[in-house]
Design a protein around this motif. Structure first.
Motif, PDB file in Angstrom:
ATOM      1  N   VAL A 109      14.420  44.940  56.183  1.00  0.00           N
ATOM      2  CA  VAL A 109      14.227  45.700  54.949  1.00  0.00           C
ATOM      3  C   VAL A 109      13.140  45.032  54.112  1.00  0.00           C
ATOM      4  CG1 VAL A 109      15.350  46.552  52.858  1.00  0.00           C
ATOM      5  CG2 VAL A 109      16.637  46.419  55.002  1.00  0.00           C
ATOM      6  N   THR A 112      22.697  50.709  54.550  1.00  0.00           N
ATOM      7  CA  THR A 112      22.329  51.842  55.399  1.00  0.00           C
ATOM      8  C   THR A 112      23.232  51.990  56.616  1.00  0.00           C
ATOM      9  OG1 THR A 112      20.760  50.470  56.644  1.00  0.00           O
ATOM     10  CG2 THR A 112      19.907  51.664  54.733  1.00  0.00           C
ATOM     11  N   ALA A 170      18.289  55.928  57.221  1.00  0.00           N
ATOM     12  CA  ALA A 170      17.338  54.863  57.553  1.00  0.00           C
ATOM     13  C   ALA A 170      16.377  55.421  58.582  1.00  0.00           C
ATOM     14  CB  ALA A 170      18.048  53.622  58.076  1.00  0.00           C
ATOM     15  N   ILE A 197      12.392  52.538  56.099  1.00  0.00           N
ATOM     16  CA  ILE A 197      13.611  51.742  55.963  1.00  0.00           C
ATOM     17  C   ILE A 197      14.040  51.291  57.358  1.00  0.00           C
ATOM     18  CG2 ILE A 197      15.992  51.663  55.131  1.00  0.00           C
ATOM     19  CD1 ILE A 197      13.870  51.970  52.948  1.00  0.00           C
TER      20      ILE A 197
END
Length: 676
Positions: free
Chosen positions: A570, A582, A215, A565
């Protein structure tokens, strides 16, 4: 009947039922499994006692067992934790013992953990006799006739979407169609060509990023951006495009800064260690430190070895032959690392004039590592040295000390990347198979332990793993080619075949829309872009004006792997269509079917925007002829021409609706979001 006689009959009936209830398979074995086997089974045998099979329960211990389960001494009673056995359960055991402790003669005694299939050395099985010359087909079909091959253009589209995540262009369709006879050889040429394209790395890097919990932000309350973490994402893309041998890929991510031939690239690779979520102001800094180490140990175990080693943090693993000592021996490998930071602000590590996002080892002298009793950072137990799980080796690998760093991670990396390791090749071969077929030969891709599923084709898995290490020299591209040239992969899909129907991942759906609309921005690498987010998605954020500064449309039209991300926010389209978790390693994405997905794909701003661009492209390239527009739309989106029925319906639709609305319909066809 007189009253005493009635009472006697009741007592006799109760006694008969109690004895009848002492049935081994229905009552005794489930009881032992629930209350005893975690300490006295195949995985663990406290006091050298096993109770997981009738043949192992010797008559000489019957009295001792009853004494223990009825004892009031807390140091003696069994089980030592949880509720005591009920009176009826104790009576059931007594009756079973009194009857001679009978059990089925054909009861299978569970294997010892050391005999588990995935812990055995990888050996190359003989390829079965088969009409097929392809080894995969020989293992899958044997002497049976394989199913028919998929239609040529459908297979062409499947190959493109599988390897690049993008549909074939009109030129690519025409080039394939104009082959004298579309054949096996021409498919091989397509596969070879696609494996050389940069789009291959962009497609397959996302699969690896799922596994390593990638992420762009830290999560938790402030969810700050990870500085320059995108360099790791770019490293993965380039490593795949260069066909970096997987064993080298492993070593660079675990110990790229400790390699003799270390470079800026190998330092960037160690960003793997720092990808986890991070609390910049933890309530308990000591506990947080071990949480960070746990993230690394757990992800390393799952990603490379397919082992749930993290479950042994507080106690010996309940179901796997992994002791708490094994866990903390791995903690000792990573304990020398420090997270560069200044207060709440994360810092990078300068390497050759670049800001690299990684940990650092400040000294070659390692700190002491202790087993933490019950996982508590305030209760130190035995001192441990770096080691790998004992169940996997007859002799521990050497962990040599270095001059600038401890070299412990390098020692671990060399063992994981070794051909003598029974897990690494099996795990990655299975991951690649899973992405091509929708389901792995082992369906629990992150769990090859005792609790994981057994392989559906064990000999095929071992043949592939051995071939991958020794023939392919750890080349992922050669593995792709081997799989994609098999009839097993090229055959017509069905619900009961290895080749399953499955929806494309959200990134491939989004990127395909950008491709057919003519808007895909081919720009590669660098900082992440931020697609537009509906205002409603920002309402709950305390700083909705600054939390998400959307990129302009051109920048936001890059491939989805370059999308930012943010763990706490999100992009709704990505989240709705099952983006990977994630927080921890994601072995396989969920594939849900829920109403918001239809709403996102039919009414979402992004899809409507692409429908508008798609319509403009059709007018530009096909003119005003509706038949030509429909035909072009079908070829661009579905890699085929419309049927007569489809053409008639779409022309009728265009009598009452705009071309833009027709394009929105095409982008929402099931066929568009499925490889076939």
């Amino acid at each position: 009947m007189k009253r005493p006689a009635v009472l006697f009959a009741i007592l006799l009936a109760f006694s008969t039922r109690a004895e009848a209830a002492a049935d081994y398979l229905k009552d005794i074995k489930p009881l032992l499994k629930e209350r005893c086997v975690s300490c006295h089974g195949s995985v663990k045998q406290k006091g050298d006692l096993r109770l997981d099979a009738g043949a192992l329960i010797d008559k000489s211990i019957h009295a001792e067992l009853i004494s223990r389960v009825t004892s009031h001494d807390e140091d003696e009673r069994m089980p030592p934790e949880g509720a005591r056995l009920t009176q009826s359960q104790v009576e059931m055991l007594k009756h079973w013992f009194a009857a001679g402790a009978p059990f089925p003669s054909d009861e299978v005694i569970p294997k010892k953990p050391s005999e588990h299939w995935s812990f055995q050395p990888v050996k190359r099985p003989q390829v079965p006799e088969s009409a097929s010359k392809h080894p995969i087909d020989a293992f899958v079909f044997g002497k049976h006739e394989p199913p028919p091959q998929a239609a040529p253009m459908a297979l062409l589209r499947r190959i493109h979407l599988d390897l690049t995540g993008l549909p074939p262009t009109l030129a690519e369709q025409d080039a394939f169609t104009h082959q004298p006879h579309p054949s096996y050889q021409s498919y091989e040429a397509v596969i070879d060509d696609l494996l050389t394209r940069p789009e291959y790395g962009e497609r397959w890097a996302r699969h690896w990023l799922d596994v390593v919990r990638y992420a762009d932000s830290n999560g938790y309350e402030r969810d700050a951006e990870k500085p320059f973490v995108w360099r790791y994402r770019d490293y993965v893309i380039e490593a795949l495009n260069q066909d970096k041998p997987f064993n080298r890929f492993v070593m660079e991510q675990l110990a790229g800064d400790e390699l003799r031939d270390k470079t800026l690239e190998t330092h960037i690779a160690t960003g793997f260690l720092r990808l986890g979520h991070w609390d910049d102001e933890p309530a308990d800094p000591a506990a947080d430190r071990y949480d960070q180490l746990d993230d690394i140990v757990s992800t390393t175990g799952q990603a490379f070895l397919g082992l749930t080693i993290g479950c042994a943090r507080c106690h010996d693993h309940k179901f796997e032959p992994l002791a708490t000592r094994d866990y903390y021996s791995l903690v000792a490998v990573f304990n020398p690392l420090e997270r560069p930071r200044k207060g709440r602000t994360e810092l990078t590590v300068p390497v050759d004039g670049k800001e690299v996002y990684t940990w650092r080892e400040p000294s070659a002298k390692p700190p002491e590592t202790h087993v933490l009793v019950r996982g508590s950072p305030t209760r130190f137990g035995d001192l441990v040295e770096p080691a790998v799980p004992a169940i996997l080796v007859k002799q521990q690998p050497q962990f040599q000390s270095g001059e600038k760093t401890t070299q412990r991670r390098l020692g671990l990396a060399q063992w994981i990347a070794s051909t003598n390791n029974p897990l690494t090749a099996r795990v990655i071969v299975n991951r690649v198979w899973q992405q091509h077929f929708g389901q792995g030969l082992v369906t629990t891709a992150n769990d090859f332990g005792l609790m994981g599923t057994a392989p559906s084709h064990p000999e095929l898995l071992d043949w592939l793993a051995h071939w991958f290490m020794h023939d392919a020299k750890w080349s992922l591209k050669k593995l792709h080619r081997l799989i994609l040239t098999s009839r097993t992969w090229q055959s017509v899909k069905s619900s009961d075949a290895l080749m399953r129907y499955r929806r494309l991942e959200v990134e491939a759906i989004r990127d395909s829309m950008l491709t057919v609309s003519g808007q895909l921005n081919p720009k590669r690498f660098g900082p992440a872009m931020k697609p537009g987010i509906p205002a409603a998605a920002l309402e709950a954020n305390t700083d909705k004006e600054k939390v998400w500064q959307a990129s302009d449309e051109r920048e936001a039209s890059r491939r989805s792997i370059y999308a930012f991300i943010k763990r706490g926010l999100v992009v709704p389209m990505l989240e709705t269509l099952d983006l990977a978790d994630t927080v921890s390693s994601c072995p396989k994405r969920q594939v849900t079917t829920v109403a918001p997905q239809a709403l996102s794909l039919f009414n979402g701003d992004f899809v409507n925007q692409q429908a508008k661009h798609f319509a403009a492209r059709l007018k530009r390239e096909a003119g005003d002829d509706s038949e030509k527009q429909i035909n072009l739309a079908w070829r661009l989106a579905l890699c085929r021409e419309p049927t007569a029925n489809e053409m008639a319906k779409m022309q009728a639709f265009l009598q009452v609706e705009s071309l833009e609305q027709a394009c929105r319909v095409v982008l929402n066809l099931n066929e568009f979001v499925y490889p076939e």
